[in-house]
Design a protein around this motif. Sequence first.
Motif, PDB file in Angstrom:
ATOM      1  N   PRO A   1      68.421  11.921 -23.142  1.00 44.53           N
ATOM      2  CA  PRO A   1      68.625  11.861 -21.687  1.00 44.53           C
ATOM      3  C   PRO A   1      68.660  10.423 -21.174  1.00 44.53           C
ATOM      4  N   GLN A   2      69.553  10.185 -20.228  1.00 44.72           N
ATOM      5  CA  GLN A   2      69.661   8.861 -19.620  1.00 44.72           C
ATOM      6  C   GLN A   2      68.349   8.454 -18.953  1.00 44.72           C
ATOM      7  N   GLU A   3      67.599   9.448 -18.421  1.00 44.37           N
ATOM      8  CA  GLU A   3      66.334   9.131 -17.757  1.00 44.37           C
ATOM      9  C   GLU A   3      65.354   8.449 -18.706  1.00 44.37           C
ATOM     10  N   ILE A   4      65.339   8.882 -19.977  1.00 46.49           N
ATOM     11  CA  ILE A   4      64.452   8.246 -20.946  1.00 46.49           C
ATOM     12  C   ILE A   4      64.904   6.815 -21.205  1.00 46.49           C
ATOM     13  N   VAL A   5      66.216   6.651 -21.340  1.00 47.42           N
ATOM     14  CA  VAL A   5      66.756   5.313 -21.607  1.00 47.42           C
ATOM     15  C   VAL A   5      66.457   4.381 -20.435  1.00 47.42           C
ATOM     16  N   SER A   6      66.674   4.870 -19.203  1.00 50.52           N
ATOM     17  CA  SER A   6      66.468   4.030 -18.016  1.00 50.52           C
ATOM     18  C   SER A   6      65.007   3.670 -17.828  1.00 50.52           C
ATOM     19  N   ALA A   7      64.125   4.652 -18.074  1.00 50.23           N
ATOM     20  CA  ALA A   7      62.707   4.436 -17.801  1.00 50.23           C
ATOM     21  C   ALA A   7      62.011   3.617 -18.878  1.00 50.23           C
ATOM     22  N   HIS A   8      62.460   3.769 -20.130  1.00 42.35           N
ATOM     23  CA  HIS A   8      61.679   3.192 -21.214  1.00 42.35           C
ATOM     24  C   HIS A   8      62.427   2.169 -22.069  1.00 42.35           C
ATOM     25  N   PHE A   9      63.765   2.171 -22.000  1.00 37.24           N
ATOM     26  CA  PHE A   9      64.497   1.339 -22.936  1.00 37.24           C
ATOM     27  C   PHE A   9      65.113   0.093 -22.309  1.00 37.24           C
ATOM     28  N   ASN A  10      65.027  -0.071 -20.995  1.00 35.63           N
ATOM     29  CA  ASN A  10      65.731  -1.193 -20.384  1.00 35.63           C
ATOM     30  C   ASN A  10      65.098  -2.537 -20.711  1.00 35.63           C
ATOM     31  N   ALA A  11      63.784  -2.591 -20.681  1.00 30.81           N
ATOM     32  CA  ALA A  11      63.098  -3.853 -20.954  1.00 30.81           C
ATOM     33  C   ALA A  11      62.434  -3.781 -22.314  1.00 30.81           C
ATOM     34  N   ALA A  12      62.937  -4.549 -23.242  1.00 31.50           N
ATOM     35  CA  ALA A  12      62.375  -4.511 -24.604  1.00 31.50           C
ATOM     36  C   ALA A  12      60.979  -5.111 -24.605  1.00 31.50           C
ATOM     37  N   PRO A  13      59.997  -4.426 -25.211  1.00 29.28           N
ATOM     38  CA  PRO A  13      58.636  -4.951 -25.241  1.00 29.28           C
ATOM     39  C   PRO A  13      58.517  -6.122 -26.189  1.00 29.28           C
ATOM     40  N   GLN A  14      57.539  -6.955 -25.932  1.00 27.56           N
ATOM     41  CA  GLN A  14      57.292  -8.068 -26.830  1.00 27.56           C
ATOM     42  C   GLN A  14      56.589  -7.578 -28.082  1.00 27.56           C
ATOM     43  N   GLN A  15      56.911  -8.193 -29.188  1.00 30.13           N
ATOM     44  CA  GLN A  15      56.263  -7.822 -30.444  1.00 30.13           C
ATOM     45  C   GLN A  15      54.809  -8.247 -30.424  1.00 30.13           C
TER      46      GLN A  15
END
Length: 213
Positions: A196-210
């Motif tokens: 779902p696009q909602e998962i991508v928008s909510a969680h994938f837009n900003a990559a977390p720091q390692q």
Amino acid sequence: MVSVAPFKFKNLKSYSRDQVALEESLSAYLSASPFEEDFLKVLAKTLEEALKVPCQMKAEAVRPISGDEMKELLPETSCFVLVGAAPSEHKFIVDLDLIWSHYAIDLLLGGKGQSGRIHRPLSEIEQGVLSFILLKTLAHFTQNWVTGQELALSLDGFAGKPGELERFTSAESSYYLAGVRMLSGKCRGYARILIPQEIVSAHFNAAPQQHSG
């Protein structure tokens, strides 16, 4: 004077900017494993050990689709697998080839892979049997966590008809479709993973720091 012809790279995979961004995001919030060269080979080996037949798998390109396209894509009867992605309330939907599912279940029960042309939904007992290899597959996806911020994947249930998915889908939503072709023994099948696009928008837009070790 020696003339040197420029070297031309051939047979390189071509990715759109959106595909590259999606791959980077999925790598950060799920695992980099699915994008490694030997990932499907290792997963096929896992299936071979469980089903006791040779297995091959081939990935298809990830592409965006609309909610209406998703509804047209889904067969009238199939093995739909609901995969939770906590902390998101939305779920991944996997359309797992129904004939392949019956074939795998028969093998897991000690049969010879007699599935015929079965088009009925799985029974609760059959769902439980198939869960054995689905959980192995999820474990394969989630191994080697590296960021500490990955989504927690879980096997949340099954459905047999598209109508049973209505509370998890919306015509206004859009999805990313990832496909896999499978050959187990003499049975060919597919798996379509709808993100779902909602998962991508909510969680994938900003990559977390390692996390630093």
